[in-house]
Design an enzyme around this catalytic site. Structure first.
Site, PDB file in Angstrom:
ATOM      1  CE  LYS A 211      15.323  12.434   2.017  1.00  0.00           C
ATOM      2  NZ  LYS A 211      15.549  11.465   0.946  1.00  0.00           N
ATOM      3  CD  GLU A 427      25.496  -9.164 -22.837  1.00  0.00           C
ATOM      4  OE1 GLU A 427      25.447  -9.481 -21.629  1.00  0.00           O
ATOM      5  OE2 GLU A 427      25.934  -8.066 -23.230  1.00  0.00           O
TER       6      GLU A 427
HETATM    7  P1  ADP Z   1      12.128  11.796  -0.841  1.00  0.00           P
HETATM    8  O1  ADP Z   1      11.496  12.938  -0.154  1.00  0.00           O
HETATM    9  O2  ADP Z   1      12.801  10.851   0.093  1.00  0.00           O
HETATM   10  O3  ADP Z   1      13.047  12.171  -1.972  1.00  0.00           O
HETATM   11  P2  ADP Z   1       9.440  11.159  -1.517  1.00  0.00           P
HETATM   12  O4  ADP Z   1       8.881  11.028  -0.166  1.00  0.00           O
HETATM   13  O5  ADP Z   1       9.123  12.404  -2.246  1.00  0.00           O
HETATM   14  O6  ADP Z   1      11.004  10.920  -1.515  1.00  0.00           O
HETATM   15  O7  ADP Z   1       8.994   9.900  -2.358  1.00  0.00           O
HETATM   16  C1  ADP Z   1       8.735   9.973  -3.725  1.00  0.00           C
HETATM   17  C2  ADP Z   1       7.695   8.945  -4.116  1.00  0.00           C
HETATM   18  O8  ADP Z   1       8.234   7.635  -3.996  1.00  0.00           O
HETATM   19  C3  ADP Z   1       6.479   8.947  -3.234  1.00  0.00           C
HETATM   20  O9  ADP Z   1       5.520   9.811  -3.737  1.00  0.00           O
HETATM   21  C4  ADP Z   1       6.004   7.500  -3.298  1.00  0.00           C
HETATM   22  O10 ADP Z   1       5.150   7.297  -4.390  1.00  0.00           O
HETATM   23  C5  ADP Z   1       7.266   6.718  -3.532  1.00  0.00           C
HETATM   24  N1  ADP Z   1       7.790   6.112  -2.299  1.00  0.00           N
HETATM   25  C6  ADP Z   1       9.018   6.306  -1.772  1.00  0.00           C
HETATM   26  N2  ADP Z   1       9.201   5.571  -0.663  1.00  0.00           N
HETATM   27  C7  ADP Z   1       8.062   4.895  -0.459  1.00  0.00           C
HETATM   28  C8  ADP Z   1       7.626   3.957   0.553  1.00  0.00           C
HETATM   29  N3  ADP Z   1       8.426   3.601   1.556  1.00  0.00           N
HETATM   30  N4  ADP Z   1       6.384   3.465   0.441  1.00  0.00           N
HETATM   31  C9  ADP Z   1       5.590   3.818  -0.575  1.00  0.00           C
HETATM   32  N5  ADP Z   1       5.936   4.688  -1.535  1.00  0.00           N
HETATM   33  C10 ADP Z   1       7.154   5.219  -1.501  1.00  0.00           C
END
Ligand code: ADP
Length: 603
Positions: A211, A427
């Site tokens: 997000k 398992e």
């Molecule tokens: P949120 O705000 O939804 O909790 P973030 O935007 O902070 O999540 O995402 C955390 C990290 O996860 C990002 O820095 C990135 O490295 C990785 N990430 C999450 N979603 C994606 C995506 N769709 N594509 C690439 N990286 C992603």
């Protein structure tokens, strides 16, 4: 205005300390030092030293009624009281010493006061001010003048900004946000038709789905300033401060328009206002201010508000109504294609060997969020370095998925022979029950290497493709598979162990959901007995039925699990020979793949 004074407190205590130091220095240390330097002797010694011509310099202090003198080498200072001695001058002249009346002019009291009190004070005040200014600058925090500033981080357009291409998957969300970018580039196009851009967009979804990244990407694509603040940063100790921050944030944003304001974790301020007495005044005021500000800025003013939350149901309805956050953009956990894309995006940062199959890794990591996938890639890279390799191979990625699921391998856990045997049967029990039922995901890997999560072994099943619906039979088979471990112990050893606690928990959860949420029991038909409260955060459910119904539900859950447990036991008893064979093989190898498993089973 005691809020204003508060940050000054450290400065006041600084001055108090300085004053104390000066007091101690002037009244205790200095006189003590002076006394230590000067040795007190009697008049006889003075006369004797004069006669022996051992005097260096002599200073007769008539006023203080004392004589200060040094030895010939000027290495020690002595002091003696004055005696009525008419021959003093003659005696000194004979001794060959340098002598005089008072040499050091008594400093004027004013000058002395200035030097010992005022000057040090001035120096310390100057240092104090300097320190305070620097402290404030570093903290970026409040001082009397900039009280209630939003201190929002401003991300001005930069070349290294995140673009949509960096966010893999999430196509629906990106599509939704592309419109915003287009609007920021080309507002006239929209104004001509009379279309108004939404004032606010709410990104909702589980943690780690990107997000924040999406919000940054919008700013990166649109090339406009990006203000980012977390909801919790608005919440302050003093009522009204949060509201002041909101005001300031919007003031700054309007000055910089077109721009994007991003509020992360908006639920911290946007929680439903409830009618209870003694509510959180500060939070409510902050929310009210936010609502007012959102009404206050004109449509098409160029300020777009983005907010993210994983608890949309807890937000105040006033906040989510059209005209404020009019658009809700779901950012869900990535599907198979999305997971593969995310893995590939993050794999660009690392060196990857030729044998890596991202689609297989994506299939194995079902249910993982973007953040977890990014973590898996990094863990794999770390493992490659640890093993002294130059590139990441498939095994690194598979192991790092297991690390994320089950923790690291426990190096020094020593199972007794008997325990290892039990775990092997346990398992294989899961795997065999899974394999013998149709509509069950194929076994990918079985291992009895203990993990730091406490698991002594596990069976990994991986779906071939994406799966959106689950039939009643599939869930039942899953429950049977979960009970398979315990069933194997019973069939083979005739006794049971604690090793099945996690299986029990999962089997119960699934069976309960079948009855209370999926309408899969005949008795309750399509009536919901449970409601999910936290959709994006673990999906806790709370019962919504009478006590009698609860009793019936419990009874049915027990029946359902029992039936599947019985089925698992039957499958294993019928295939006892394969069970022994496979368990012996696993006992020896500790980790076997799905193919090895199937080849023994089919032999
Ligand atoms: P949120 O705000 O939804 O909790 P973030 O935007 O902070 O999540 O995402 C955390 C990290 O996860 C990002 O820095 C990135 O490295 C990785 N990430 C999450 N979603 C994606 C995506 N769709 N594509 C690439 N990286 C992603």
């Amino acid at each position: 205005m005691n809020e204003v004074k508060k940050p000054r407190k450290p400065l006041i205590s600084y001055y108090v300390i300085v004053l104390l130091v000066l007091l101690i220095f002037n009244f205790i240390t200095m006189p003590w030092l002076m006394q230590r330097q000067v040795q007190q002797v009697d008049y006889g010694t003075f006369i004797e030293m004069a006669q022996n011509q051992e005097l260096g310099q002599v200073e007769v202090q008539q006023q203080e009624n004392q004589i200060l003198f040094t030895n010939k080498e000027n290495t020690a200072i002595y002091k003696t009281g004055m005696m009525p001695d008419p021959d003093l001058t003659q005696r000194l002249a004979d001794s060959g010493a340098e002598f005089s009346g008072e040499i050091v002019e008594q400093m004027s009291p004013l000058l002395s006061f200035l030097l010992t009190w005022v000057l040090p004070m001035v120096i310390f005040v100057a240092i104090g001010q300097l320190m305070y200014k620097r402290m404030m600058k570093n903290a970026g925090g409040p001082n009397a003048m900039m009280f209630g500033k939003s201190n929002a981080k401003v991300y001005v357009k930069s070349s290294e900004g995140i673009k949509f291409a960096d966010v893999a998957g999430e196509d629906e969300a990106k599509e939704n946000l592309t419109e915003i970018v287009d609007y920021l580039h080309n507002p006239d196009k929209y104004k001509e038709v009379g279309a108004a851009m939404p004032k606010g967009l709410l990104l909702v979804g589980p943690p780690g789905t990107g997000k924040t990244m999406l919000a940054k990407a919008v700013a990166g694509e649109a090339n406009v300033p990006f203000f980012s603040m977390s909801g919790s940063e608005f919440v302050e100790m003093f009522v009204g401060m949060g509201a002041a921050k909101v005001r300031d944030l919007f003031k700054q944003a309007k000055e910089k328009a077109p721009c994007i304001v991003f509020i992360d974790e908006i639920d911290a301020i946007g929680k439903k206002r409830e009618g209870q007495i003694g509510g959180n005044d500060e939070r409510e005021q902050t929310l009210n201010q936010l609502l007012t500000e959102m009404d206050g800025f004109e449509e098409n003013s160029g300020v777009i508000l983005l907010a993210a939350t994983n608890r949309p149901e807890s937000l105040d309805p006033a906040l989510t109504r059209p005209g404020r956050f009019d658009r809700r953009v779901p950012v869900e956990l990535p599907d198979l294609k999305g997971r593969e894309a995310i893995l590939k995006v993050h794999a660009k940062k690392i060196k990857v060997g030729p044998d890596v199959d991202f689609s297989k890794v994506a299939r194995m990591a079902s249910g993982a969020s973007g953040a977890e996938l990014a973590n898996i890639i990094n863990e794999a890279a770390l493992r490659a370095v640890r093993d002294g390799r130059k590139a990441v191979v498939q095994a690194d990625l598979e192991e790092s998925i297991e690390i994320v699921i089950a923790g690291y391998q426990k190096k020094n856990a020593i199972l007794t022979d008997k325990e290892k045997k039990i775990v092997s049967y346990h398992e294989i029990g899961h795997a065999l029950v899974a394999a013998m039922q149709s509509h069950s995901a194929p076994v990918q890997k079985i291992t009895i290497v203990p993990r730091t999560s406490g698991a002594l072994g596990y069976t990994m099943q991986v779906e071939e493709g994406e799966h959106y619906l689950m039939s009643k039979e599939e869930i039942e088979n899953k429950v049977a598979t979960l009970t398979g471990g315990r069933a194997a112990e019973e069939v083979v050893f005739g006794s049971v162990t604690t090793g099945a606690s996690n299986d029990i928990e999962q089997a119960t959860k699934l069976s309960r959901a079948m009855i209370t949420r999926y309408g899969m029991s005949e008795e309750f038909d399509m009536v919901a007995m449970e409601t999910v409260t936290n959709q994006y955060l673990g999906g806790d459910a709370s019962l919504a039925c009478s006590a009698e119904t609860q009793t019936q539900i419990d009874r049915q859950v027990v029946e359902l699990v029992k039936k599947q447990h019985e089925k698992a036991r039957k499958i294993l008893t019928e295939n006892r020979q394969k069970l022994d064979e496979l368990a012996a093989y696993l006992y020896e190898k500790e980790t076997i793949t799905g193919e090895e498993f199937m080849s023994i089973l089919d032999a």
